[in-house]
Design an enzyme around this catalytic site. Structure first.
Site, PDB file in Angstrom:
ATOM      1  N   ARG A 194     -25.693  17.393  24.141  1.00 51.73           N
ATOM      2  CA  ARG A 194     -26.767  17.504  23.326  1.00 51.73           C
ATOM      3  C   ARG A 194     -27.042  19.018  22.848  1.00 51.73           C
ATOM      4  O   ARG A 194     -26.696  20.000  23.432  1.00 51.73           O
ATOM      5  CB  ARG A 194     -27.991  17.320  24.425  1.00 51.73           C
ATOM      6  CG  ARG A 194     -29.538  17.789  24.025  1.00 51.73           C
ATOM      7  CD  ARG A 194     -30.552  17.494  24.816  1.00 51.73           C
ATOM      8  NE  ARG A 194     -30.580  16.133  25.170  1.00 51.73           N
ATOM      9  CZ  ARG A 194     -30.984  15.733  26.324  1.00 51.73           C
ATOM     10  NH1 ARG A 194     -31.359  16.408  27.463  1.00 51.73           N
ATOM     11  NH2 ARG A 194     -30.879  14.346  26.725  1.00 51.73           N
ATOM     12  N   CYS A 239     -34.198  33.641  37.084  1.00 47.75           N
ATOM     13  CA  CYS A 239     -33.020  33.463  36.003  1.00 47.75           C
ATOM     14  C   CYS A 239     -33.444  34.379  35.071  1.00 47.75           C
ATOM     15  O   CYS A 239     -34.588  34.261  34.331  1.00 47.75           O
ATOM     16  CB  CYS A 239     -33.234  31.989  35.604  1.00 47.75           C
ATOM     17  SG  CYS A 239     -33.125  30.830  36.939  1.00 47.75           S
ATOM     18  N   CYS A 250     -27.830  14.851  34.030  1.00 48.92           N
ATOM     19  CA  CYS A 250     -27.891  15.801  32.679  1.00 48.92           C
ATOM     20  C   CYS A 250     -27.523  17.069  33.436  1.00 48.92           C
ATOM     21  O   CYS A 250     -28.332  17.856  33.899  1.00 48.92           O
ATOM     22  CB  CYS A 250     -29.234  15.586  32.225  1.00 48.92           C
ATOM     23  SG  CYS A 250     -29.467  16.736  30.853  1.00 48.92           S
ATOM     24  N   CYS A 303     -38.438  13.456  28.887  1.00 46.89           N
ATOM     25  CA  CYS A 303     -38.000  14.367  29.846  1.00 46.89           C
ATOM     26  C   CYS A 303     -39.106  15.318  30.520  1.00 46.89           C
ATOM     27  O   CYS A 303     -39.923  15.760  29.593  1.00 46.89           O
ATOM     28  CB  CYS A 303     -36.891  15.384  29.514  1.00 46.89           C
ATOM     29  SG  CYS A 303     -35.461  14.361  28.890  1.00 46.89           S
ATOM     30  N   CYS A 341     -36.556  11.219  32.560  1.00 45.70           N
ATOM     31  CA  CYS A 341     -35.551  12.359  32.849  1.00 45.70           C
ATOM     32  C   CYS A 341     -36.626  13.415  33.479  1.00 45.70           C
ATOM     33  O   CYS A 341     -37.720  13.530  33.137  1.00 45.70           O
ATOM     34  CB  CYS A 341     -34.463  12.747  31.786  1.00 45.70           C
ATOM     35  SG  CYS A 341     -33.650  14.371  32.517  1.00 45.70           S
ATOM     36  N   CYS A 378     -42.597  30.489  38.349  1.00 42.04           N
ATOM     37  CA  CYS A 378     -41.296  30.047  39.091  1.00 42.04           C
ATOM     38  C   CYS A 378     -40.860  31.158  39.996  1.00 42.04           C
ATOM     39  O   CYS A 378     -40.500  32.341  39.459  1.00 42.04           O
ATOM     40  CB  CYS A 378     -40.380  29.732  38.306  1.00 42.04           C
ATOM     41  SG  CYS A 378     -38.852  28.888  38.853  1.00 42.04           S
ATOM     42  N   CYS A 436     -35.325  33.159  31.570  1.00 43.02           N
ATOM     43  CA  CYS A 436     -36.335  32.405  31.608  1.00 43.02           C
ATOM     44  C   CYS A 436     -37.740  32.749  31.566  1.00 43.02           C
ATOM     45  O   CYS A 436     -38.132  33.682  32.432  1.00 43.02           O
ATOM     46  CB  CYS A 436     -36.338  31.195  32.926  1.00 43.02           C
ATOM     47  SG  CYS A 436     -37.484  30.000  32.833  1.00 43.02           S
TER      48      CYS A 436
END
Length: 352
Positions: free
Chosen positions: A266, A63, A194, A103, A134, A59, A66
């Protein structure tokens, strides 16, 4: 503030008000959160979702939490977008053991034009299986958002992660306003949102309050609010971050429940590090959704059988989709959950 007064849905929370919630005695806060929870939900039902990584690693975002970021060396194998049929097979297995929502997450900054047709076919296929859908695909433009809605996507996950003030310490490759814009596109297209955040990244209590204020003061509350506990992965900048105090984590769940009374809160990433007592407190604080399966994208999650054993001890049952509320179907789901033994929910994209 009384528990009764806090049941009302609001979109005008202030930092002073939210800080006051965090500062309540622990028992008082949990009592208030549980009171609000019971006003809107069956306290002994938990919504169960399964999460699958449909494209892993490389990616371009930075972040700091991550392992999928291409900026860090975490030893994660990079995988291309999964084949549609393999995704549908994984969705069918998830449904067989009781998940009601499937998801799908892709490690992208945003979906490319060449990948969108495959993503849309995944949505359509999972919908045909009778599951809620999702996806989390990164930033969306208006055209992509509309295409996902037309394909039948129910939820779009796009976390804010933390407060606007702390955000720059965690991510520099995407702005906070871009995240809010994606959420606005999702809502305009008629899909459910979400969106939540991560605790344990070095943020202050005010940052946790600031995150919840951003979510609760949206024109409509997110239908699902995942509260993640940082899973520290070697090779990421946050690998040596201090652990979150368990009571502070529970406090945040309780405050989220009070501020967003009709949302599913959640209990998300980090459950592998939580003992049963901490998870039970989380449900008492108003958490009523979990990810169910062996893995969350690239990090471990409590095994399905352990989850069902804990549910049985607490008298909790999985929440069902409204259209499948007949007693026979419910009994079949619960029996499948009890009998589940080491099911391989997730296809390892590295092996295909």
């Amino acid at each position: 503030m009384s528990a009764t007064a806090s049941v009302a849905t609001r979109h005008d929370w202030t930092l002073a008000e939210v800080r006051a919630l965090f500062e309540q005695p622990f028992n008082d806060l949990l009592f208030q959160a549980q009171t609000v929870h019971r006003a809107h939900f069956d306290p002994n039902r938990v919504q169960v979702s399964t999460l699958l990584s449909i494209k892993t690693g490389a990616c371009p975002e930075d972040c700091k939490y991550c392992p999928q970021s291409g900026h860090y060396n975490t030893g994660l194998d990079k995988e291309k977008l999964m084949e549609v049929q393999k995704v549908l097979e994984a969705a069918a297995e998830a449904k067989a053991i009781g998940s009601t929502r499937f998801c799908m997450g892709a490690a992208w900054k945003h979906p490319s034009a060449k990948d969108m047709p495959y993503v849309l076919e995944m949505v359509k296929g999972v919908k045909k299986l009778g599951l809620e859908t999702c996806m989390t695909l990164g930033r969306l433009d208006q055209e992509q958002t509309q295409a996902l809605a037309e394909a039948g996507l129910d939820y779009y996950n796009h976390n804010l992660d933390t407060s606007p003030e702390f955000y720059g310490n965690i991510i520099t490759t995407r702005t906070y306003s871009e995240r809010l814009q994606t959420l606005a596109y999702v809502r305009e297209a008629g899909m459910k949102i979400c969106s939540g955040g991560i605790l344990g990244m070095g943020e202050s209590v005010d940052d946790r309050a600031g995150l919840l204020i951003q979510l609760a003061n949206l024109p409509e509350h997110p239908e699902s609010v995942p509260i993640n506990m940082l899973v520290k992965v070697k090779g990421t900048p946050l690998a040596e971050e201090k652990d979150v105090d368990p009571f502070d984590f529970i406090r945040t769940l309780a405050v989220a429940r009070i501020m967003m009374p009709k949302s599913h809160v959640r209990l998300s990433a980090g459950r592998e590090q939580m003992n049963e007592q901490m998870q039970a407190l989380a449900f008492m604080a108003g958490a009523n959704s979990i990810f169910y399966g062996e893995k969350l994208l690239t990090t471990k999650n409590p095994q399905a059988e352990k989850d069902m054993q804990l549910f049985a001890r607490l008298g909790i049952k999985p929440e069902e989709r409204e259209e499948h509320a007949d007693e026979v179907h419910q009994a079949a789901i619960e029996q499948a959950l009890v009998e589940q033994r080491d099911s391989q929910l997730f296809y390892n994209a590295a092996s295909v």
